[in-house]
Design an enzyme around this catalytic site. Sequence first.
Site, short mmCIF file in Angstrom:
data_model
loop_
_atom_site.label_atom_id
_atom_site.label_comp_id
_atom_site.label_asym_id
_atom_site.label_seq_id
_atom_site.Cartn_x
_atom_site.Cartn_y
_atom_site.Cartn_z
N ASP A 59 -6.05 12.81 9.95
CA ASP A 59 -6.27 12.15 8.65
C ASP A 59 -6.73 10.88 9.21
OD1 ASP A 59 -6.41 11.78 6.01
OD2 ASP A 59 -4.62 11.10 5.94
N PHE A 80 3.62 9.52 3.05
CA PHE A 80 4.68 10.18 2.36
C PHE A 80 5.64 8.97 1.58
CE2 PHE A 80 6.69 8.44 6.34
CZ PHE A 80 8.03 7.91 5.85
N LYS A 104 7.61 1.42 5.67
CA LYS A 104 7.12 2.69 4.97
C LYS A 104 8.56 3.44 4.36
CE LYS A 104 3.77 5.18 6.02
NZ LYS A 104 2.93 6.19 6.93
N GLY A 127 0.87 -1.06 0.14
CA GLY A 127 0.08 -0.11 0.04
C GLY A 127 0.87 1.36 0.07
N SER A 128 0.13 2.33 0.29
CA SER A 128 0.92 3.54 0.45
C SER A 128 0.47 4.38 1.65
CB SER A 128 1.01 4.35 -0.96
OG SER A 128 -0.64 4.79 -1.03
N VAL A 156 4.26 1.58 1.21
CA VAL A 156 4.40 0.63 2.42
C VAL A 156 4.61 -0.81 1.85
CG1 VAL A 156 3.49 -0.35 4.38
CG2 VAL A 156 2.89 2.14 3.71
#
Length: 797
Positions: free
Chosen positions: A623, A499, A516, A495-496, A502
């Site tokens: 977030d 910044f 990450k 995933g992401s 991952v």
Amino acid sequence: MNPLFSAIFFSLFFLSLPCTIHGLGSGATLSLSSSNSTVCGIVSGEVNRRIECYKDNRLILIQPNISYDSIVGGESFFCGLRSGGSSLLCWDTNITTNSSTFTPKRIYFNNSSPLSEISVGDNQVCGIVNGTNEVKCWRGMMGSDQIPSRVNGFQSISSGFGFSCGILVNNSRVRCWGSNETLASEIESQFGVFSMSSLIAGGEHVCGFNSSGFLICRGRNDFGQLNFPFSLNESFGFSNLALGLNYSCAIRQSNGSVVCWGGNGEFSTNITQGVDFQFLVGGLNFVCGLITRNSSIMCWGPGWLSNASFGTILPLSRILPGPCVQSECSECGIYPESQSLCVGSGNICQVCRVPLLLPPSSPIPFSPILPPTSSPSTSRGLRRGLLAFAIVGSVGGFAGICTIIYCLYTGVCFGRKKIHNSVQPTITRGGSSNAHTSSNSPPPRSLTLRRQASLAFRRQRSGTSSTKHADRAEEFTFQELADATDSFSLENKIGSGSFGVVYRGKLVDGREVAIKRGETGPRTKKYQEKESAFESELSFLSRVHHKHLVRLVGYCEERDERLLVYDYMKNGALYDHLHDKKNVEKGYSVINGWQIRIKIALDAARGIEYLHNYAVPPIIHRDIKSSNILLDSDWTARVSDFGLSLMGPESDQDLRPTKAAGTVGYIDPEYYGLNVLTAKSDVYGLGVVLLELLTGKRAIFRSNNGDGDPTSVVDFAVPAILAGELVKILDQRVGLPETNEIEAVELVAYTALHCVHLEGKDRPTMADIVSNLERALTLCDDSHGSISSIELSIGSD
């Protein structure tokens, strides 16, 4: 008196009354007869708890002079239940045999089957038989009224125009009956599966509190009598209700003041301003209340005497603030001076306030929230008041969302505002990476953040070190992490984040981790953004440790490389289980059960509560979204991704960051529009997550199976919750809640509704939310399960 004689006597009594005899509500210690402005009450402080009435500026003594438990009024008559319940008598307030009394008519007598409760509505009188909970009703000219044969017993009843409704003993649901079968059926169907704790009937509407304390009104709404004021500081804080022909009133539990709605605005509460009431009773077109400080009676309204602009204090004796009973009042305690008011014969139980689910010290008396009120028919849509709220309440947020989506689609810049395009998750389980959109204006390197982090570490470690990295975070070499991820191979990409990308990795010592890696590239702006997010995550996660926050294992800083190492979350992101195409198509996930979804919500709320209330200084995540809520091997939820987090002020002040940041669909509209950041911005994001858990919809989704316009889950879900149509929006993959889950799911829905309020000041705190979700999980903990194989832990952290 035998039953046949009782029936004949009762019929003769009612034949002498006018045809339009509209009575309202249930038995109390006060009754109103609207046609002739007669007010009667049960007198306190005397051996015989007698009835005394006020009519035409004079007191009227009621015979027989015996003790009564409760009384209830019709339009031109009232009825009283004798102490012990063996006898029910009624008096015609239009007829006086002399100047000082009304003539009694006994309509029920049975020593072996006493009545425990009575109600009057239209031309019928009903009572509940003590012990059996059977309901008996009598009507003047049409014989015995038909009671639903499919039920065994009622715990309480109330009557309106041509109908009566009761709460069932076995499941606390509402059943209605009466000569007006259409209205009775309509009201019953509108209450649906709600579990109710109390009901009060008006002319053609019924209001009450459900078992979680939410106010719910159903029935006809021609005069706005269902439209209770949508104020998040009031709507869940009522402790008593009074309904009339076309109006409703309630007492605010916070200060005993009155609020009324409907009735063409003619029941102004300016008349009662500053007065603390113990309870209210509604008549056809006026209302009376017992004043707490002296047990006197005050009446007002358009039908009260000749002047509705002033309230009147009646010259009645001191009226009982509640019935004298023989119980110990263990649930809510004994009313002050109870013994003297009842003259040693029983106690007055303290009125149970709306069952708040939050600590009394909560900044808002949030219970959460808010019960639905709707128009009588779902086909007619939301009532005007709620529709107005839905429109006004969603315009700002939805307009902002649409603007953001337009920018994302067209590539138009956001000026100095930075919004991550994370409608798709930024941390996924096996999903594709999604780069966030960035501002055109490169931000400077966050020296302020470095200084804040350093200062926080010095505070936390009492000056033992000034390094920006905490003692518990390991420092890794870039080569170690490259080896752990097979040189950051695509097969290990999961995933992401805020910044970077991952990866799943395995360290030399066998530990599974998530790594990450900051994005690399020649552009300075990208480097600066990466550096800022890296510093943010490292500084915050190094100093916070909680079972519902993803744990930072270590970090790496070599040349331009910035990497963070976390515990590996085996079960991925909540987003995937709710929205990933494979899971959606398969229609199966471990979290397709209401109990585990509530448990996940509680886990995440506890993590955020820790950030807001226990981190020093507090941390605002900025977030909160379903893709940032990860699930470990035990299905414990943990909040992740602190790349956008900021340290909150140490007092109740607002932050004004140089740029707004967040995720489309989750960002606080107030924060985005006014650039004012508070902890309530995280509350909004969690509210959206709760709506995702309830509906299975993305924060922003396309209607009509993906072919329609973008819609926010807030705009989709809030009107349905307010209208009492929660069942229509629940995730079909989970199915309808089981019996023990119904109330829990309602509680989560109302909590979510409060969280997504447009104004932060009207949202609950995280402590409030945790308290509500704990209650919700407890409510469904005994239900049989969709997650029977998973051991849940709901103890305090």
